[in-house]
Write an enzyme that holds these catalytic residues in place. Structure first.
Site, PDB file in Angstrom:
ATOM      1  N   ASP A   4       0.813  -1.225   0.000  1.00 41.54           N
ATOM      2  CA  ASP A   4       0.000   0.000   0.000  1.00 41.54           C
ATOM      3  C   ASP A   4       0.844   1.272   0.000  1.00 41.54           C
ATOM      4  OD1 ASP A   4       1.051  -0.103   2.496  1.00 41.54           O
ATOM      5  OD2 ASP A   4      -0.844  -0.041   3.587  1.00 41.54           O
ATOM      6  N   LYS A  21      12.362  38.404 -12.440  1.00 39.29           N
ATOM      7  CA  LYS A  21      11.434  37.488 -13.103  1.00 39.29           C
ATOM      8  C   LYS A  21      10.102  37.471 -12.361  1.00 39.29           C
ATOM      9  CE  LYS A  21      11.971  33.018 -10.775  1.00 39.29           C
ATOM     10  NZ  LYS A  21      12.689  31.775 -10.591  1.00 39.29           N
ATOM     11  N   THR A  48      12.417  22.862 -13.233  1.00 42.93           N
ATOM     12  CA  THR A  48      11.961  22.561 -14.597  1.00 42.93           C
ATOM     13  C   THR A  48      12.896  23.152 -15.655  1.00 42.93           C
ATOM     14  OG1 THR A  48      10.664  24.598 -14.784  1.00 42.93           O
ATOM     15  CG2 THR A  48       9.559  22.668 -13.811  1.00 42.93           C
TER      16      THR A  48
HETATM   17  C1  R5P Z   1      13.274  29.883  -7.210  1.00 45.74           C
HETATM   18  O1  R5P Z   1      13.215  31.016  -6.804  1.00 45.74           O
HETATM   19  C2  R5P Z   1      14.536  29.054  -7.208  1.00 45.74           C
HETATM   20  O2  R5P Z   1      15.632  29.740  -6.717  1.00 45.74           O
HETATM   21  C3  R5P Z   1      14.819  28.577  -8.604  1.00 45.74           C
HETATM   22  O3  R5P Z   1      15.120  29.671  -9.432  1.00 45.74           O
HETATM   23  C4  R5P Z   1      13.631  27.847  -9.142  1.00 45.74           C
HETATM   24  O4  R5P Z   1      13.115  26.977  -8.199  1.00 45.74           O
HETATM   25  C5  R5P Z   1      14.000  27.077 -10.356  1.00 45.74           C
HETATM   26  O5  R5P Z   1      12.854  26.449 -10.818  1.00 45.74           O
HETATM   27  P1  R5P Z   1      12.660  26.231 -12.367  1.00 45.74           P
HETATM   28  O6  R5P Z   1      13.868  25.504 -12.859  1.00 45.74           O
HETATM   29  O7  R5P Z   1      11.410  25.393 -12.453  1.00 45.74           O
HETATM   30  O8  R5P Z   1      12.471  27.567 -12.982  1.00 45.74           O
END
Ligand code: R5P
Length: 312
Positions: A37, A188, A219
């Site tokens: 499980d 960003k 990602t």
């Molecule tokens: C977020 O602020 C972290 O420092 C990384 O920039 C983020 O987690 C990277 O995630 P991804 O590769 O999905 O953009």
């Protein structure tokens, strides 16, 4: 002095083994049963009266790895370990350090409380996403950094250090403490778990070689977006990326490969079986081993370097 014991969780036994080798510690046997499980049942041996370090990062599947860590802590506590340290080089949920909308949970508060409640006396992490971890955690946190380990593989003096978002600025400062080069920063906006939008680049990159530094790549969206902005600002095309944690989900490895990057540096806080040739893995094991040796001998740990930064 109590015996030093390194316990390897299933998330990264290779890293735990390397750390144990550095320390000359006997591996401590654990048995992990997995029931149909999905429940886990660990059994630890010979920890009574020992100074125990459980090495268990929490990459995907993060909830399974966290549950295993909590069960291992509980097992050591019930087996009367003298002192228990949770060594979690990559701490999942560290991005959930505040509510961004009403009604949300604060994941890192929940799980640091759970780690403490399960029996940890201390938590060791490497370049955690949240700078507030120490304040959030109910137990002492030892924060280690991979920056010197990664920086020694980069010709830093030739490159502008680029923070791909505001959260990475402190980390970029640590690289800048090693090299006197100026820094730059991308602003960003995160649209979703897989998409980000670059708003602006602060700093001068025209014709200059960049190194993008971040705590983690998940990602690859942040790196891809930063790279687009660097191109727009006519930075030199040979871009290096250095990130402590290669989480790599949602096709991130292919995505980064298609970007044509020549050099992507990560550490082994998270284990990976196969990587494209442009990826270089630098082991964090010596940093962990040095910290564990200091803690075992009740010596102070080296504080990570930090400095003020001047904008490119
Ligand atoms: C977020 O602020 C972290 O420092 C990384 O920039 C983020 O987690 C990277 O995630 P991804 O590769 O999905 O953009």
């Amino acid at each position: 002095m109590s015996t030093l014991r390194i316990i390897a969780g299933s998330a990264n036994p290779e890293l735990a083994g390397t750390v144990a080798n550095y320390l000359g510690a006997e591996p401590t046997n654990t048995l992990l049963e997995r029931f149909p499980d999905g429940e886990l049942l660990p059994t630890v041996e010979n920890v009574s009266g020992s100074d125990v370090y459980i090495v268990q990062p929490t990459p995907p599947p993060v909830n399974d790895h966290l549950a295993e860590l909590l069960l291992l802590l509980d097992a050591c506590q019930r087996a009367r370990a003298a002192r228990i340290t949770a060594v979690v080089p990559y701490l999942g949920y560290a991005r959930q350090d505040r509510r961004t909308r009403a009604g949300q949970a604060v994941g890192v508060a929940v799980f640091t409380r759970a780690i403490a409640a399960a029996g940890a006396h201390r938590l060791v992490v490497v370049d955690p996403h949240t700078p507030t971890l120490e304040a959030i955690s109910p137990i002492p946190v030892e924060t280690l950094t991979a920056v010197p380990t990664l920086a020694q593989e980069i010709a830093l003096s030739e490159r502008v250090v680029v923070a791909p978002d505001e959260g990475a600025v402190k980390l970029a400062e640590r690289y800048a403490a090693i090299s006197p080069n100026p820094l730059a920063m991308v602003r960003k906006r995160r649209e979703s778990g897989t998409e980000v939008t670059a708003l602006e680049l602060i700093g001068e990159l025209r014709g200059r070689l960049p190194v993008i530094v971040d705590d983690m790549i998940t990602t690859g969206a942040t790196i891809e977006t930063a790279l687009g902005l660097l191109k727009l600002h006519e930075a030199a095309p040979d871009v290096t990326v250095a990130a402590t944690h290669g989480v790599f989900v949602h096709g991130a490895l292919g995505r980064l490969h298609r970007l044509g990057l020549r050099h992507v540096l990560i550490t082994d806080t998270i284990a990976h079986r196969s990587l494209h040739p442009e990826f270089q893995v630098c082991s964090i094991a010596p940093v962990l081993a040095e910290a564990i040796a200091a803690m075992h001998n009740d010596k102070p740990l080296h504080a990570p370097a930090s400095t003020a930064w001047n904008l490119a």
